[in-house]
Scaffold this motif. Structure first.
Motif, mmCIF file in Angstrom:
data_model
loop_
_atom_site.group_PDB
_atom_site.id
_atom_site.type_symbol
_atom_site.label_atom_id
_atom_site.label_comp_id
_atom_site.label_asym_id
_atom_site.label_seq_id
_atom_site.Cartn_x
_atom_site.Cartn_y
_atom_site.Cartn_z
ATOM 1 N N HIS A 77 0.782 -1.559 -0.133
ATOM 2 C CA HIS A 77 -0.270 0.055 0.142
ATOM 3 C C HIS A 77 0.633 1.439 -0.301
ATOM 4 C CE1 HIS A 77 -3.555 2.260 0.703
ATOM 5 N NE2 HIS A 77 -2.822 2.884 1.510
ATOM 6 N N VAL A 80 2.632 1.901 -3.445
ATOM 7 C CA VAL A 80 1.180 2.578 -4.037
ATOM 8 C C VAL A 80 1.078 3.979 -4.084
ATOM 9 C CG1 VAL A 80 -1.180 2.461 -4.946
ATOM 10 C CG2 VAL A 80 -0.299 0.676 -4.174
ATOM 11 N N LEU A 81 1.393 4.596 -2.880
ATOM 12 C CA LEU A 81 2.023 5.643 -2.529
ATOM 13 C C LEU A 81 2.422 6.426 -2.597
ATOM 14 C CD1 LEU A 81 0.018 5.839 1.152
ATOM 15 C CD2 LEU A 81 -1.052 6.167 -0.781
ATOM 16 N N ARG A 83 4.328 5.529 -5.306
ATOM 17 C CA ARG A 83 4.448 6.096 -7.225
ATOM 18 C C ARG A 83 3.112 7.316 -7.299
ATOM 19 N NH1 ARG A 83 3.343 0.123 -6.773
ATOM 20 N NH2 ARG A 83 1.024 0.120 -7.620
ATOM 21 N N ARG A 84 2.166 7.118 -6.224
ATOM 22 C CA ARG A 84 1.011 7.870 -6.491
ATOM 23 C C ARG A 84 1.828 9.904 -6.640
ATOM 24 N NH1 ARG A 84 -3.492 8.102 -2.262
ATOM 25 N NH2 ARG A 84 -4.605 6.349 -3.493
ATOM 26 N N GLU A 104 -7.987 15.495 -18.434
ATOM 27 C CA GLU A 104 -8.640 14.382 -17.383
ATOM 28 C C GLU A 104 -7.624 13.541 -17.486
ATOM 29 O OE1 GLU A 104 -12.978 15.337 -18.391
ATOM 30 O OE2 GLU A 104 -12.273 13.730 -18.720
ATOM 31 N N MET A 108 -5.144 12.215 -14.147
ATOM 32 C CA MET A 108 -4.609 10.689 -13.125
ATOM 33 C C MET A 108 -4.356 10.940 -11.597
ATOM 34 S SD MET A 108 -6.817 8.540 -12.748
ATOM 35 C CE MET A 108 -7.515 7.918 -14.909
ATOM 36 N N PRO A 109 -3.249 11.537 -11.725
ATOM 37 C CA PRO A 109 -1.502 10.953 -10.250
ATOM 38 C C PRO A 109 -2.627 11.817 -9.602
ATOM 39 C CG PRO A 109 -1.192 10.899 -12.212
ATOM 40 C CD PRO A 109 -2.092 11.316 -12.848
ATOM 41 N N MET A 111 -6.402 12.670 -8.992
ATOM 42 C CA MET A 111 -7.326 12.264 -8.854
ATOM 43 C C MET A 111 -7.069 11.358 -8.012
ATOM 44 S SD MET A 111 -10.128 12.823 -12.157
ATOM 45 C CE MET A 111 -8.925 12.337 -13.071
ATOM 46 N N ALA A 112 -6.225 10.591 -8.223
ATOM 47 C CA ALA A 112 -5.975 9.506 -7.223
ATOM 48 C C ALA A 112 -5.730 9.719 -5.590
ATOM 49 C CB ALA A 112 -5.500 8.554 -8.108
ATOM 50 N N ALA A 113 -5.069 10.926 -6.046
ATOM 51 C CA ALA A 113 -4.591 11.847 -4.325
ATOM 52 C C ALA A 113 -5.382 12.033 -3.958
ATOM 53 C CB ALA A 113 -3.777 12.707 -4.771
ATOM 54 N N GLY A 114 -6.847 12.309 -4.669
ATOM 55 C CA GLY A 114 -8.229 12.918 -3.921
ATOM 56 C C GLY A 114 -8.470 14.013 -4.281
ATOM 57 N N LEU A 117 -12.032 16.630 -10.254
ATOM 58 C CA LEU A 117 -11.617 16.623 -11.141
ATOM 59 C C LEU A 117 -11.860 17.987 -12.315
ATOM 60 C CD1 LEU A 117 -11.183 14.989 -14.070
ATOM 61 C CD2 LEU A 117 -14.038 14.772 -14.341
ATOM 62 N N PRO A 118 -12.633 18.836 -11.806
ATOM 63 C CA PRO A 118 -12.286 20.321 -12.773
ATOM 64 C C PRO A 118 -11.113 21.140 -11.754
ATOM 65 C CG PRO A 118 -14.539 19.916 -11.325
ATOM 66 C CD PRO A 118 -13.977 18.845 -10.944
ATOM 67 N N ARG A 156 0.591 13.968 -17.470
ATOM 68 C CA ARG A 156 0.262 12.560 -16.818
ATOM 69 C C ARG A 156 1.601 12.280 -15.846
ATOM 70 N NH1 ARG A 156 -1.867 7.334 -18.321
ATOM 71 N NH2 ARG A 156 -0.156 6.353 -19.534
#
Lengths: 232, 379
Positions: A77, A80-81, A83-84, A104, A108-109, A111-114, A117-118, A156
């Protein structure tokens, strides 16, 4: 501090009841502010090595430190963090989501971090503008050329301001001119003293963009060269 | 990541429509077939539930359902009336009879003989004529569907002559009533008229309808009637379920519908699962790239659940909508009259659809969770 430090890396894969060793005793340091290329013939273990260095695979033996954090005993885990937050990826086939716009996809990275989107797409659009993709942020991948798609992939990889950019054959799907344009962008990124760019390639047309070339063969690192000293 | 999930789903229009079709089809088939099944089963007891004034039905102990007639002795009416707690008890005739039409054709009917004084047992929703017309021993009231079956041209207001066992009878009233399992027209006369017109036999009393005094529990009163008279006394609800259970146990109806409903669920699940699986498999490289750049399994789960949730809600909504539309359009068709889409059926279908979708995504999720993000490096 090195961007990546690895010592005595080995990797075994199970095949039936046996285990096959595909990496043997690999050691090197990847410096910040440099573009390092990992070169060698197909099947020599380049992809396996960058998968380990980016926390996607775990080494069977040896020690890996990325941006000051040891991956050796790090939980999945946390990898993953890592990498993010600290690693950017550029893939040979771009791997963009076809339903998302360029901005968009690049977001992605974030958005993966929370991030919503806008807001994430707005930040991604600024990165796209900086790499020659002005006005392309709202286009879908299918509306972009291969070179433009790879630029989206670069955006990205940069959008979350990582310390390490890992590129897997970034020019393999591009023509020579587009490939050089993409490499020029990556070269600029590598000039940032806070970043390292690690490029896996066997495209000898781009070796001159590197600060350093690590050569692999049969799962071993067999050479460490300056580009002008590398014989291919 | 919810936005990403929706864009991924909506961006692949063919599969999005395929997924919604699968869920809609499964919902429609399950909700519609269960509704029709429920409607048919309700019809087996409509002859009971349509007599709203009575709380208890008293009958011979051998009777297993409402269409089974085991006549009781006339004196049983007095015996029931003598039980403490009984407000009133009236005779109720129910049997099959054959009427002859003016053109010489014959028609089998369900003959209902209602109490001469109170008219308990007679339908209340008159659409032509008055309920009181049955007090005339040569007059009858018929149900609307039966009227239209015998006289398809309608014209409810005109009296229609009949002959029942050589007795002249005129239909002077038409009423709405819930259709029964037997599709014959329902002809209402008084109990005494029914006794006159049906073939003579020693005992002809099939049912006694009872109302308890105020504050009297129908269940307790039914038990007391059984204890004191030796007859079978059941509350309306008990008799309704006894009749329904008889048809459930003794006919192939539930098995038939069960198979159809199961097939609907299986086919819907197969379409949904297969389309979802293909959708996920075709996006595996993208999911792997997302994992590589730091999207967690939890976030991928959120993406897949969001997609499944949207497909489920839209598909279920459409399926329920089509089912409701079907019953709305067919509400006047005698074959489907009284069939409804109950809230319980909607809720049950929603649960079944949720299970189908969850089972579908379980197949796919395993593949996503086990996915090695390193595949993105393999050209």
């Amino acid at each position: 501090m090195h961007a990546v430090s690895f010592r005595n890396i080995a990797k075994d894969f199970p095949i039936g009841d046996d285990r096959v060793r595909v990496l043997h005793d690999c050691s090197a340091d990847i410096a910040l502010g440099q573009m390092t290329m990992l070169v060698g013939p197909s099947g020599c273990g380049k992809t396996t090595l960058i998968s380990i260095l980016s926390g996607i695979l775990t080494a069977s033996e040896g020690e890996v430190t990325v941006l000051g954090q040891s991956l050796t005993r790090m939980r999945d885990h946390h990898k993953v963090l890592l990498r993010r937050e600290r690693i950017g990826f550029i893939f040979q086939q771009y791997n963009l989501l076809p339903a998302l716009t360029a901005a968009e996809n690049a977001a992605m990275p974030l958005m993966a971090a929370g991030m919503k989107l806008p807001e994430a797409a707005e930040r991604a659009r600024a990165i796209l503008d900086g790499i020659g993709m002005q006005g392309q942020g709202d286009k879908l991948p299918r509306q972009l050329s291969g070179g433009q798609q790879q630029r989206v992939a670069i955006a990205r990889a940069l959008v979350h301001n990582p310390g390490l950019i890992v590129c897997d054959e970034p020019t393999a799907a591009l023509d020579a001119a587009t490939g050089k344009a993409v490499m020029a962008i990556l070269r600029d990124i590598a000039n940032d003293p806070g970043r390292a760019v690690l490029v896996v390639t066997h495209d000898n047309r781009i070796y001159n963009f590197a600060d350093r070339i690590l050569e692999m063969s049969d799962g071993r690192l067999i050479g460490d060269f300056a580009p002008d000293a590398f014989q291919h | 990541m919810r936005d990403v999930a929706l864009k991924m789903l909506l961006g692949d229009r063919a599969k999005y429509i395929g997924l919604i079709f699968g869920v809609t089809f499964a919902t429609l088939l399950m909700a519609q077939q269960v509704s029709i099944f429920t409607g048919i089963m309700s019809r087996t007891a409509n002859a009971i539930t349509s007599v709203r004034e009575a709380e208890i039905w008293v009958m011979d102990p051998r009777v297993r359902y409402v269409d089974e007639v085991e006549p009781m002795r006339p004196v049983e009416l007095s015996n029931v009336r003598s039980v403490a707690g009984v407000e009133w008890a009236v005779p109720h005739y129910k049997g099959l009879a054959t009427v002859r039409l003016p053109d010489g054709m014959t028609q089998q009917v369900q003959l209902i003989g209602v109490d001469d004084v109170s008219l308990v047992g007679l339908c209340t929703d008159m659409i032509a004529g008055q309920r009181d017309v049955v007090r005339d021993p040569q007059s009858a009231v018929i149900d609307r569907n039966g009227f239209l079956f015998v006289w398809p041209q309608g014209d409810f207001a005109t009296a229609k002559p009949l002959e029942l066992n050589d007795n002249r009878l005129t239909v002077r009233g038409v009423c709405n009533t819930q259709p029964t399992f037997l599709t014959f027209p329902i002809l209402y006369v008084t109990y005494d008229a029914a006794m006159e017109m049906t073939p003579p036999q020693r005992n002809k009393l099939p049912f006694i309808l009872v109302k308890g005094r105020a504050g009297q529990s129908p269940e307790a009163l039914a038990k007391r009637i059984t204890q004191q008279t030796g007859l079978q006394a059941l509350t309306t609800s008990q008799f309704q379920w006894r009749s329904i259970n008889y048809y459930l146990e003794r006919t192939g109806i539930p098995i038939n519908f069960g198979i159809t409903i199961a097939l609907g669920a299986i086919i819907g699940a197969a379409i949904t699962a297969q389309t979802f699986y293909i959708f996920v498999v075709e996006n595996l490289k993208q999911f792997a790239a997302m994992k590589a750049v730091g999207v967690t399994n939890g976030q991928l789960l959120q993406i897949v659940l969001t997609q499944a949730g949207l497909v489920g809600v839209i598909g279920y909504g459409l399926g329920i909508g089509f089912t409701a539309l079907f019953f709305f359009v067919t509400k006047d068709a005698p074959a489907l009259q009284g069939f409804r889409l109950y809230g319980e059926i909607m809720a049950g279908t929603a649960i079944a659809i949720a299970v189908i979708i969850l089972a579908s995504i379980l197949f796919s999720l395993g593949k996503v969770f086990r996915l090695d993000p390193a595949v993105v490096f393999r050209g």
